[in-house]
Design an enzyme around this catalytic site. Structure first.
Site, PDB file in Angstrom:
ATOM      1  N   ARG A   1       0.829  -1.213   0.000  1.00 55.19           N
ATOM      2  CA  ARG A   1       0.000   0.000   0.000  1.00 55.19           C
ATOM      3  C   ARG A   1       0.859   1.257   0.000  1.00 55.19           C
ATOM      4  O   ARG A   1       0.563   2.220  -0.698  1.00 55.19           O
ATOM      5  CB  ARG A   1      -0.953  -0.022   1.198  1.00 55.19           C
ATOM      6  CG  ARG A   1      -2.072  -0.999   0.964  1.00 55.19           C
ATOM      7  CD  ARG A   1      -3.023  -1.207   2.114  1.00 55.19           C
ATOM      8  NE  ARG A   1      -4.101  -2.085   1.630  1.00 55.19           N
ATOM      9  CZ  ARG A   1      -5.151  -2.446   2.337  1.00 55.19           C
ATOM     10  NH1 ARG A   1      -5.296  -2.015   3.577  1.00 55.19           N
ATOM     11  NH2 ARG A   1      -6.076  -3.233   1.812  1.00 55.19           N
TER      12      ARG A   1
ATOM     13  N   TYR B   1      -5.820  -0.805  -7.060  1.00 60.78           N
ATOM     14  CA  TYR B   1      -5.282  -2.057  -6.497  1.00 60.78           C
ATOM     15  C   TYR B   1      -4.693  -1.892  -5.103  1.00 60.78           C
ATOM     16  O   TYR B   1      -4.642  -0.806  -4.581  1.00 60.78           O
ATOM     17  CB  TYR B   1      -4.365  -2.794  -7.462  1.00 60.78           C
ATOM     18  CG  TYR B   1      -3.113  -2.143  -8.008  1.00 60.78           C
ATOM     19  CD1 TYR B   1      -2.550  -1.013  -7.460  1.00 60.78           C
ATOM     20  CD2 TYR B   1      -2.482  -2.735  -9.106  1.00 60.78           C
ATOM     21  CE1 TYR B   1      -1.389  -0.477  -7.998  1.00 60.78           C
ATOM     22  CE2 TYR B   1      -1.319  -2.195  -9.639  1.00 60.78           C
ATOM     23  CZ  TYR B   1      -0.774  -1.070  -9.077  1.00 60.78           C
ATOM     24  OH  TYR B   1       0.372  -0.553  -9.602  1.00 60.78           O
ATOM     25  N   GLU B   2      -4.354  -3.009  -4.519  1.00 60.88           N
ATOM     26  CA  GLU B   2      -3.934  -3.057  -3.107  1.00 60.88           C
ATOM     27  C   GLU B   2      -5.022  -2.501  -2.197  1.00 60.88           C
ATOM     28  O   GLU B   2      -4.727  -1.896  -1.173  1.00 60.88           O
ATOM     29  CB  GLU B   2      -2.622  -2.282  -2.893  1.00 60.88           C
ATOM     30  CG  GLU B   2      -1.482  -2.625  -3.807  1.00 60.88           C
ATOM     31  CD  GLU B   2      -1.136  -4.110  -3.869  1.00 60.88           C
ATOM     32  OE1 GLU B   2      -1.610  -4.868  -3.003  1.00 60.88           O
ATOM     33  OE2 GLU B   2      -0.429  -4.519  -4.792  1.00 60.88           O
ATOM     34  N   GLY B   3      -6.268  -2.757  -2.545  1.00 66.42           N
ATOM     35  CA  GLY B   3      -7.400  -2.206  -1.798  1.00 66.42           C
ATOM     36  C   GLY B   3      -7.767  -0.866  -2.394  1.00 66.42           C
ATOM     37  O   GLY B   3      -6.966   0.069  -2.347  1.00 66.42           O
TER      38      GLY B   3
END
Lengths: 600, 600
Positions: free
Chosen positions: A298, A442-444
């Site tokens: 993140r 992405y990555e949440g």
């Protein structure tokens, strides 16, 4: 493509004049030798590599993309990618902040971050190959057995093996509790994994001898929800007892996605067909293990927004200084030319300064966070470690979402400064926009980051972590309250800092009655905290600059910092005014409409 | 690609319930037969065409793009484009709002606009071929001689010839005063034009028998600035005396640009090598003639933001209702399913409602503006014509910039709702983002629109045009001040409306001392006026809906309008709070930094 020039002077300012790493880093056990000279030489080597190797191949790689050969399940990366990677390995950058026990350089993360930013600016699609690999390193280092570490880490650190994170499946991304990939135990302690993973960045390529997939899957007797997920090491080539590469494992790339951007990174569908895997960490604790990688990922994602914003700023600034179009509204600035360079126009400056203000604050934030990561890992002071960990936990979702949203704004402004030329592929500015867009997803997704911040990081501990940060801000404001030169920065910062507690409490109380109040507030709340953070760093940077500008040979540099701080507080920070109003409006306007009545 | 469904119910609402075209249009000379039935049948035919012909070929056309053959200077458009265009011509849509004297249908513009919106939603790259052609129609109709009209218009109206606008050159876009293309008079009254034009949309293609380029160029004895530009008709094939196609003119496509989006539209470099041209309109008044096209093109550009926002909303809404991921924070909404559809999440709703609120207000604004265009053209009442012209002049830059900025926000939100799938080309959502991006740039960047609004439209006539609009808003607020149900909308609208005069006066006074104050305020000011406009339409729509909801079989439709108005006023309109603060900060924070000191 705009030629990339690493902002070395600004790295120096942030590291040595703002957060003053040299007062802290060499005091941490293991980092005694990470002196200013060592930092400078790594930064210079990184700059040279990114400017001369990565930046020049970025544009063509976007056009070429990755080539998938279905017959051999293999992927060919664009021209120059493999060679650049080999050089990167030889320079020791794959192991820059890795454990010397496994061949790493043992440098602190606060040095690794600017090196990462430069890669993101110069060639973000390329940066993801070593980036994902570093994530696999972190997970194995944190959760692997001694044997697993000895088997995998030296190769990942050296770079001849790379790694991936295999989480997403066609029917689940955010909601990993739904995942279907199953792991059947074998007699020898290994498992056979079957399932399909999608969106696997750097999932297959020709840059390394082996690829170590870290795969989330469910064991047969595990709960059917998020508590029943385990993490497994699944090498592309199995490892023989002597450490050499053995037979090909049944984990295959099934296809590559065609995407809007980061086209030079292989986004693979990975099919596991009874692939041999090895449990890493505790059974059913896979998600927690994966989060070791996720937090780093993140922050890395935030770095993409930062690095691409910097690249867009450089491209737009060069164009704005050269492109002649119209006269300044107040009369010719360059009367000897057929028109003035467009940097004379206030609206062009607005865009350039927005890019600059967001980028430089983001650089300060990430350097600060990287330093906290180093303190969290290495400090001998328990309280300092806990404080650092809390600040990292609190600000990681802010760094991810705020920096990528601002990075997308910055890349779009870069394109806008170039006008029609910005939309043409050859100029390279539109690639920065396309490459940046995924970082918000992405990555949440950034919406998930916002819920992570407000729900998990702030409300769940009744604001304890948040108060650690607001106290820092408060101390800063108090210490500088009497400084007339800083008043224009400290006053609005202090005012917002004081409001945050009440705003947070109001959301928390509303959420106790109706949890959707938290969900509805999250995105606005994250931007509010984002501005609190950037406001803090801009005020701090202005203080440092104000103390050095007078009489300095670098007065122009320091005065530019103060000028940019002024721009930030007068033109960007006021977004907080609207956010406070929309936060007050609560969840009702979002939830009132029946799902059936959104369209007729 | 999300399947497109034309929002016919909403067109009906806007046209017949909101601006009530049937009370006005049939009273205008020439539009006596444009009854509600006629409107409905055109809208249905347009919807059918856009849904069944344009939408299905949109995705593949983006992949295929336009093919340039250098040997023949020819361009092949993507599969299906030519056939769809033929059908469009046969349906009479190329001449929908064109003069019956030249074969047009003679329908009002307020009918043409929704037909254009549908094309933009379904296939914006395709829509530009007839769109540019329509611009050429307008310019020739307004400025051509009788002979020119007789020669060109019947073919352009029928669609067997198309048109272009040739303004931009490599070294000048915004600043047309710099243009170098020169026109040498011939003995026969024609000119020979030499120069290079770039970014020519629909500049070369295989969809029509002839292409009529409208080219800006400079005659030998003309001033070397913006006052020395004339407009010329330059046909691809010269026209014989009998009206048949003659020899090939020396105007050639030199190449096509590779772009971020609208890939299926041929963006051509056009080389003029002594090409035969014919002056249209007065010598040296070319820019004014071109502005006949530009204003329509700017509104058309706004329609692109609107149409693409609608398409993104439809795609995101369908996905949000189907995609199952996580549970509602307040507990399962669909307990029988493995997870809830993501439309239960407040942050997903925030994105969908933002798309919806911007799109529906934009639809109302454009319908209103189209109606003013019809009144301006056809009304027998001089004062009504002047009022209409003033409102169009004032709100055209707002429609262009505010609608395309909001459209870009809406398409990006559509992509965000789809998460990782939004970034994958196959789903079609990322194409909407790429296709929308150019609308903020061409036909005058949104920064130029802002200066046009504040400088030319507002300050230049001391706010006269602006007051016509604020008076309308004031009257509305006054008339509805006592309505308890509308209070939540009328109060903030009225408050902003009252502030506008003072804000405008402050900017005007500051700009008298320093013109950069206008340049610095312009972009924020345009967004402020944008919200005043959307606020007015949302309050008005809420009033109409409130009057009809109770007891109606369509109560859900009307209540959704009120609910969306509430969302707009509580979550989007408050942006005005920040704008007022940043406007007050003035030009200084933008202008202080020396151009040399932006980077070190």
């Amino acid at each position: 493509m705009p030629a990339y020039k690493a902002p070395l002077r600004d790295f120096d300012f942030v590291l040595n004049e703002l957060i003053e790493v040299q007062n802290i880093i060499p005091t941490l056990p293991g980092y005694e030798e990470a002196t200013a000279d060592v930092f400078a030489s790594y930064l210079e080597a990184g700059a040279k590599f990114c400017e001369n190797e990565l930046s020049p191949i970025n544009r063509a790689a976007d056009e070429e993309g990755c080539l998938f050969d279905a017959a051999t399940h293999s992927v060919k990366t664009p021209a120059g990618f493999k060679e650049a990677y080999q050089q990167f390995c030889e320079l020791g950058f794959t192991g820059l902040d890795c454990d010397p026990e496994y061949g790493g350089q043992g440098m602190p993360k606060v040095l690794g971050f600017p090196i990462m930013e430069m890669q993101c600016s110069a060639n973000v699609a390329w940066s993801m190959y070593p980036g994902l690999s570093h994530g696999a390193y972190s997970a194995i280092h944190a959760h692997g057995t001694d044997e697993q570490k000895a088997t995998y880490l030296p190769h990942i650190v050296a770079g001849d093996w790379t790694g991936t994170m295999c989480l997403t499946e066609p029917h689940c991304g955010t909601d990993l509790g739904l995942l279907k990939t199953r792991a059947e135990p074998n007699d020898d302690g290994s498992v056979s994994i079957t399932g399909t993973k999608i969106f696997i960045s750097a999932g297959e390529h020709d840059m390394s001898d082996n690829i170590i997939h870290l795969v989330l899957a469910r064991l047969p007797d595990s709960p059917k929800d998020v508590k029943g997920i385990s993490l497994f090491i699944v090498p592309k080539f199995l490892i023989n007892a002597d450490g050499s590469l053995g037979e090909r494992n049944t984990v295959f790339c099934g296809s590559l996605e065609h995407k809007m951007g980061i086209k030079a990174n292989a986004t693979a569908v990975i099919n596991l067909d009874g692939a041999r895997g090895y449990l890493i960490g505790e059974k059913n604790k896979g998600l927690a293990c994966m989060f070791t990688m996720m937090n780093a990922a993140r922050l890395g994602c935030g770095m993409q927004g930062l690095g691409l914003g910097e690249a867009a700023f450089q491209g737009a600034l060069a164009y704005a200084r050269e492109r002649l179009q119209m006269r300044s509204l107040n009369g010719p600035v360059a009367p000897e030319k057929p028109a003035d360079p467009i940097i004379v126009h206030p609206d062009v400056r607005r865009m350039l300064l927005t890019q600059k203000a967001y980028t430089e604050a983001g650089r300060a934030l990430t350097a600060f966070l990287a330093l906290q990561l180093d303190i969290e890992e290495k400090s001998t002071d328990d309280a300092a470690r806990q404080d650092a960990a809390d600040l990292v936990a609190l600000l990681t979702p802010v760094a991810k979402a705020f920096m990528t949203d601002n990075g997308y704004t910055a890349t779009n402004m870069g394109m806008q400064v170039l006008g029609g030329h910005g939309f043409i592929r050859e100029w390279g500015m539109e690639q920065l926009v396309r490459d940046c867009r995924i970082s918000q997803i992405y990555e949440g997704t950034n919406g998930i980051q916002a819920i992570d911040l407000l729900g998990r990081k702030v409300l769940m501990d009744q604001g304890q972590k948040l108060r650690k940060f607001t106290k820092m801000v408060h101390k800063f404001c108090e210490a500088n309250a009497g400084d007339a030169q800083l008043k224009e920065f400290v006053e609005p910062l202090s005012a917002l800092n004081k409001q945050i507690a009440e705003i947070t409490m109001n959301i928390g109380m509303a959420a106790m009655m109706n949890k959707d109040e938290a969900g509805a507030a999250a995105t606005d709340y994250l931007r509010l905290i984002g501005h609190l953070t950037y406001g803090y760093f801009w005020a701090w940077m202005a203080r440092v600059a104000a103390g050095k500008a007078e009489g300095s040979a670098e007065a122009a540099f320091y005065n530019a910092k103060i000028s940019t701080a002024r721009f930030y507080f007068s033109k960007l920070f006021p977004e907080t005014q609207s956010l406070i109003v929309t936060l007050k409006a609560g969840a009702k306007p979002l939830m009132a409409l029946d799902a059936e009545d959104f369209a007729f």
